[in-house]
Write a protein that holds these residues in place. Structure first.
Motif, PDB file in Angstrom:
ATOM      1  N   LEU A 133    -107.077  52.491  85.041  1.00  0.00           N
ATOM      2  CA  LEU A 133    -106.016  51.878  85.834  1.00  0.00           C
ATOM      3  C   LEU A 133    -106.087  52.326  87.296  1.00  0.00           C
ATOM      4  N   LEU A 134    -106.268  53.611  87.534  1.00  0.00           N
ATOM      5  CA  LEU A 134    -106.294  54.113  88.905  1.00  0.00           C
ATOM      6  C   LEU A 134    -107.521  53.619  89.663  1.00  0.00           C
ATOM      7  N   GLU A 135    -108.639  53.516  88.971  1.00  0.00           N
ATOM      8  CA  GLU A 135    -109.850  52.988  89.612  1.00  0.00           C
ATOM      9  C   GLU A 135    -109.630  51.548  90.069  1.00  0.00           C
ATOM     10  N   LEU A 136    -109.044  50.731  89.198  1.00  0.00           N
ATOM     11  CA  LEU A 136    -108.768  49.342  89.562  1.00  0.00           C
ATOM     12  C   LEU A 136    -107.707  49.265  90.663  1.00  0.00           C
ATOM     13  N   THR A 137    -106.706  50.135  90.604  1.00  0.00           N
ATOM     14  CA  THR A 137    -105.651  50.137  91.618  1.00  0.00           C
ATOM     15  C   THR A 137    -106.221  50.416  93.002  1.00  0.00           C
ATOM     16  N   ARG A 138    -107.135  51.369  93.100  1.00  0.00           N
ATOM     17  CA  ARG A 138    -107.752  51.683  94.399  1.00  0.00           C
ATOM     18  C   ARG A 138    -108.514  50.493  94.957  1.00  0.00           C
ATOM     19  N   ARG A 139    -109.196  49.764  94.082  1.00  0.00           N
ATOM     20  CA  ARG A 139    -109.942  48.588  94.560  1.00  0.00           C
ATOM     21  C   ARG A 139    -108.993  47.487  95.019  1.00  0.00           C
ATOM     22  N   VAL A 140    -107.966  47.245  94.215  1.00  0.00           N
ATOM     23  CA  VAL A 140    -107.004  46.186  94.534  1.00  0.00           C
ATOM     24  C   VAL A 140    -106.256  46.487  95.828  1.00  0.00           C
ATOM     25  N   ALA A 141    -105.975  47.775  96.076  1.00  0.00           N
ATOM     26  CA  ALA A 141    -105.169  48.157  97.231  1.00  0.00           C
ATOM     27  C   ALA A 141    -105.795  47.719  98.549  1.00  0.00           C
ATOM     28  N   GLN A 142    -107.106  47.576  98.590  1.00  0.00           N
ATOM     29  CA  GLN A 142    -107.773  47.268  99.854  1.00  0.00           C
ATOM     30  C   GLN A 142    -107.578  45.822 100.300  1.00  0.00           C
ATOM     31  N   GLY A 143    -107.141  44.970  99.404  1.00  0.00           N
ATOM     32  CA  GLY A 143    -106.934  43.566  99.770  1.00  0.00           C
ATOM     33  C   GLY A 143    -105.528  43.310 100.267  1.00  0.00           C
ATOM     34  N   SER A 144    -105.195  42.043 100.426  1.00  0.00           N
ATOM     35  CA  SER A 144    -103.848  41.663 100.890  1.00  0.00           C
ATOM     36  C   SER A 144    -103.187  40.671  99.943  1.00  0.00           C
ATOM     37  N   MET A 145    -103.856  40.349  98.836  1.00  0.00           N
ATOM     38  CA  MET A 145    -103.324  39.367  97.899  1.00  0.00           C
ATOM     39  C   MET A 145    -102.144  39.947  97.122  1.00  0.00           C
ATOM     40  N   PRO A 146    -101.259  39.084  96.573  1.00  0.00           N
ATOM     41  CA  PRO A 146    -100.176  39.573  95.710  1.00  0.00           C
ATOM     42  C   PRO A 146    -100.745  40.286  94.489  1.00  0.00           C
ATOM     43  N   VAL A 147     -99.978  41.227  93.960  1.00  0.00           N
ATOM     44  CA  VAL A 147    -100.378  41.987  92.779  1.00  0.00           C
ATOM     45  C   VAL A 147     -99.245  41.922  91.763  1.00  0.00           C
ATOM     46  N   LEU A 148     -99.591  41.694  90.499  1.00  0.00           N
ATOM     47  CA  LEU A 148     -98.618  41.703  89.413  1.00  0.00           C
ATOM     48  C   LEU A 148     -98.890  42.905  88.527  1.00  0.00           C
ATOM     49  N   ILE A 149     -97.875  43.738  88.319  1.00  0.00           N
ATOM     50  CA  ILE A 149     -98.004  44.934  87.486  1.00  0.00           C
ATOM     51  C   ILE A 149     -97.225  44.707  86.198  1.00  0.00           C
ATOM     52  N   GLU A 150     -97.906  44.832  85.073  1.00  0.00           N
ATOM     53  CA  GLU A 150     -97.274  44.636  83.766  1.00  0.00           C
ATOM     54  C   GLU A 150     -97.189  45.960  83.024  1.00  0.00           C
ATOM     55  N   GLY A 151     -96.148  46.124  82.243  1.00  0.00           N
ATOM     56  CA  GLY A 151     -96.011  47.341  81.451  1.00  0.00           C
ATOM     57  C   GLY A 151     -94.612  47.475  80.902  1.00  0.00           C
ATOM     58  N   GLU A 152     -94.478  48.256  79.835  1.00  0.00           N
ATOM     59  CA  GLU A 152     -93.168  48.470  79.233  1.00  0.00           C
ATOM     60  C   GLU A 152     -92.266  49.265  80.178  1.00  0.00           C
ATOM     61  N   SER A 153     -90.963  49.249  79.897  1.00  0.00           N
ATOM     62  CA  SER A 153     -90.012  50.030  80.686  1.00  0.00           C
ATOM     63  C   SER A 153     -90.357  51.509  80.597  1.00  0.00           C
ATOM     64  N   GLY A 154     -90.290  52.181  81.741  1.00  0.00           N
ATOM     65  CA  GLY A 154     -90.509  53.614  81.763  1.00  0.00           C
ATOM     66  C   GLY A 154     -91.947  54.057  81.846  1.00  0.00           C
ATOM     67  N   THR A 155     -92.897  53.117  82.004  1.00  0.00           N
ATOM     68  CA  THR A 155     -94.313  53.503  82.043  1.00  0.00           C
ATOM     69  C   THR A 155     -94.751  53.970  83.424  1.00  0.00           C
ATOM     70  N   GLY A 156     -93.980  53.667  84.464  1.00  0.00           N
ATOM     71  CA  GLY A 156     -94.350  54.088  85.815  1.00  0.00           C
ATOM     72  C   GLY A 156     -94.912  52.968  86.660  1.00  0.00           C
ATOM     73  N   LYS A 157     -94.401  51.746  86.461  1.00  0.00           N
ATOM     74  CA  LYS A 157     -94.907  50.603  87.237  1.00  0.00           C
ATOM     75  C   LYS A 157     -94.650  50.782  88.734  1.00  0.00           C
ATOM     76  N   GLU A 158     -93.496  51.380  89.073  1.00  0.00           N
ATOM     77  CA  GLU A 158     -93.198  51.571  90.497  1.00  0.00           C
ATOM     78  C   GLU A 158     -94.156  52.572  91.134  1.00  0.00           C
ATOM     79  N   LEU A 159     -94.579  53.577  90.382  1.00  0.00           N
ATOM     80  CA  LEU A 159     -95.563  54.521  90.912  1.00  0.00           C
ATOM     81  C   LEU A 159     -96.884  53.813  91.225  1.00  0.00           C
ATOM     82  N   ILE A 160     -97.288  52.902  90.361  1.00  0.00           N
ATOM     83  CA  ILE A 160     -98.514  52.150  90.616  1.00  0.00           C
ATOM     84  C   ILE A 160     -98.337  51.248  91.835  1.00  0.00           C
ATOM     85  N   ALA A 161     -97.164  50.646  91.976  1.00  0.00           N
ATOM     86  CA  ALA A 161     -96.895  49.815  93.151  1.00  0.00           C
ATOM     87  C   ALA A 161     -96.984  50.652  94.428  1.00  0.00           C
ATOM     88  N   ARG A 162     -96.436  51.859  94.393  1.00  0.00           N
ATOM     89  CA  ARG A 162     -96.515  52.738  95.559  1.00  0.00           C
ATOM     90  C   ARG A 162     -97.964  53.125  95.839  1.00  0.00           C
TER      91      ARG A 162
END
Length: 464
Positions: free
Chosen positions: A154-183
């Protein structure tokens, strides 16, 4: 390059028209009026980036217009012009909130220079407002704890995605830390120096959410006593995080789609269009394709958001991270306490439907309720799950010490039932909080209503 909107109020038509032509050629959007009253009416209709008021006008003079204008748009920088320059008048204008003061006939090049400085300060104030909002809602750092394979991927893909400007959709159950990934998407991106502003897309009814996101003009609705920029504008140059996007009302979904397509916003009750550079990151704990099929989520918005999807795994799919997370939470809580091996074993067996958030709550309860340095199973307040297959006593409930033999403790005494464990746990929380039921409920992770029901069910009384 951004186009700035200016308001000019001067009763001298020839000078007013001269300013309008000159500043219009410089690329400003200029609205010119002949009185203070007309200026206030214009301010009530739309927002301006700066204003120029003549000191002497029929009806309201420049100072009175300035004071009223700042009630409507408090951060509006205003230049005062007058043909009757004096130190007293200059001091009065500055005290009333004027950005600067120039005398007529003024040098137009000097006026333009002062105007540019006023607009630079205006932009800085808006940026700082966005940063303050972001810092108020979140801290400056992102901490993603885990060494499991799902987290590494997940972190490897997040680093790659972060370099672009396109919208990102984060999926996951409640409490998994989706906001941390967004940050992480924000902080690992070229936009890291800009604001990161989160908003719960399902927390407000449609009219309030629209106003929160896109702002509103003064008088747009009851209670709108002043114009207000929306969170989209405050996120200029940064990232807007839309949590629980699956719960966003359909009417707001339509406006969000228009923004994603045009990068333009229009405040509620206003006709002016603003162009905003902001990246959208959305998150959901729902299956959006199911929401689309049920007619609760727009299909076109789904495809616009779903350019790149990041899936945050639930805690049960990365159990090997639990000891690391426990250690991290203990440090975050400033605690020198440790989990006993039995307590850690019980944590490793839990399903944790509330995921990382639930684990944190359990660790916090253990820290508060353990009477000594070591956090034992009975301090965790967990309903212990059944033994795993292949273990002795499979199918029996585990005792509060984590043993799974289903018979008795080493002393020969039978293990207490789960009801007995729960009763003792609730009693201890009440004692620790001096029978403050609200604090005890928070400590136990239940509602006050549930706690009252349990107190009645178990016949608990203060001083028992």
């Amino acid at each position: 390059m951004r186009t700035y909107a200016l308001l000019i109020a001067d009763d001298e038509a020839s000078f007013r028209e001269l300013l309008q032509r000159r500043l219009g050629r410089k690329g400003y959007l200029v609205k010119a009026v002949g009185s203070g009253t007309e200026a206030l009416e214009a301010l009530a209709e739309e927002e301006f980036d700066a204003a120029i008021f003549d000191m002497k006008m029929p009806g309201l003079d420049g100072i009175a217009t300035l004071r009223r204008a700042r009630e409507i748009q408090p951060s509006l920088p205003v230049l005062i012009l007058t043909g009757h320059g004096s130190i007293e008048t200059a001091v009065e204008a500055i005290r009333a909130g004027a950005y600067d003061y120039l005398t007529k006939p003024c040098n137009l090049a000097e006026l333009e220079a002062v105007l540019e400085k006023a607009l630079e300060r205006r932009v800085l104030e808006v940026e700082n407002q966005g940063l303050r909002e972001a810092l108020r809602r979140l801290g400056d750092e992102v901490e993603i704890v885990g060494r499991s394979e799902p987290i590494r991927r997940l972190l490897e893909l997040t680093r790659r995605v972060a370099q672009g400007s396109m919208p990102v959709l984060i999926e996951g159950e409640s409490g998994t830390g989706k906001e941390l990934i967004a940050r992480a998407v924000h902080l690992w991106s070229p936009r890291a120096s800009g604001p990161f502003i989160p908003v719960n897309a399902g927390a407000l009814p449609a009219p309030l959410l629209e106003s929160e996101l896109f702002g509103h003009a003064r008088g747009a609705f009851t209670g709108a006593v002043a114009a207000k920029p929306g969170l989209v504008e405050l996120a200029e140059g940064g990232t807007l995080f839309l949590d629980e996007i699956g719960e966003m009302p359909l009417e707001v979904q339509a406006k969000l789609l228009r923004f994603l397509e045009s990068h333009e916003v229009r405040r509620v009750g206003e006709t002016r269009i603003r162009r905003v550079d902001v990246r959208i990151v959305a998150a959901t704990n729902r299956c959006l394709t199911d929401e689309v099929n049920a007619g609760r989520f727009r299909e076109d918005l789904y495809y616009r958001l779903n350019v790149v999807t990041l899936h945050v795994p639930p805690l049960r799919e990365r159990r090997e991270d639990i000891p690391l997370l426990v250690e991290h939470f203990l440090a975050r809580l400033g605690s020198a306490k440790e989990m006993t091996p039995d307590a850690m074993e019980i944590l490793m067996q839990q399903e944790f439907r509330g995921n990382v958030r639930e684990l944190f709550n359990v660790v916090q309860r253990g820290v508060i309720l353990s009477p000594d340095r070591f956090i034992a199973p009975e301090d965790l307040g967990l309903a212990v799950r059944r033994a795993r297959s292949g273990q002795a006593g499979a199918g029996l409930e585990a005792g509060p010490t984590g043993r799974l033999d289903g018979s008795a403790s080493e002393t020969g005494e039978p293990f207490p039932t789960l009801d007995e464990v729960e009763r003792a746990h609730i009693a201890r929380a009440l004692e620790r909080t001096g029978w403050n039921r609200a604090q005890a409920a928070q400590l136990l992770g239940v509602s006050v209503r549930t706690l009252y029901r349990k107190i009645e069910s178990y016949g608990l009384r203060s001083g028992m």
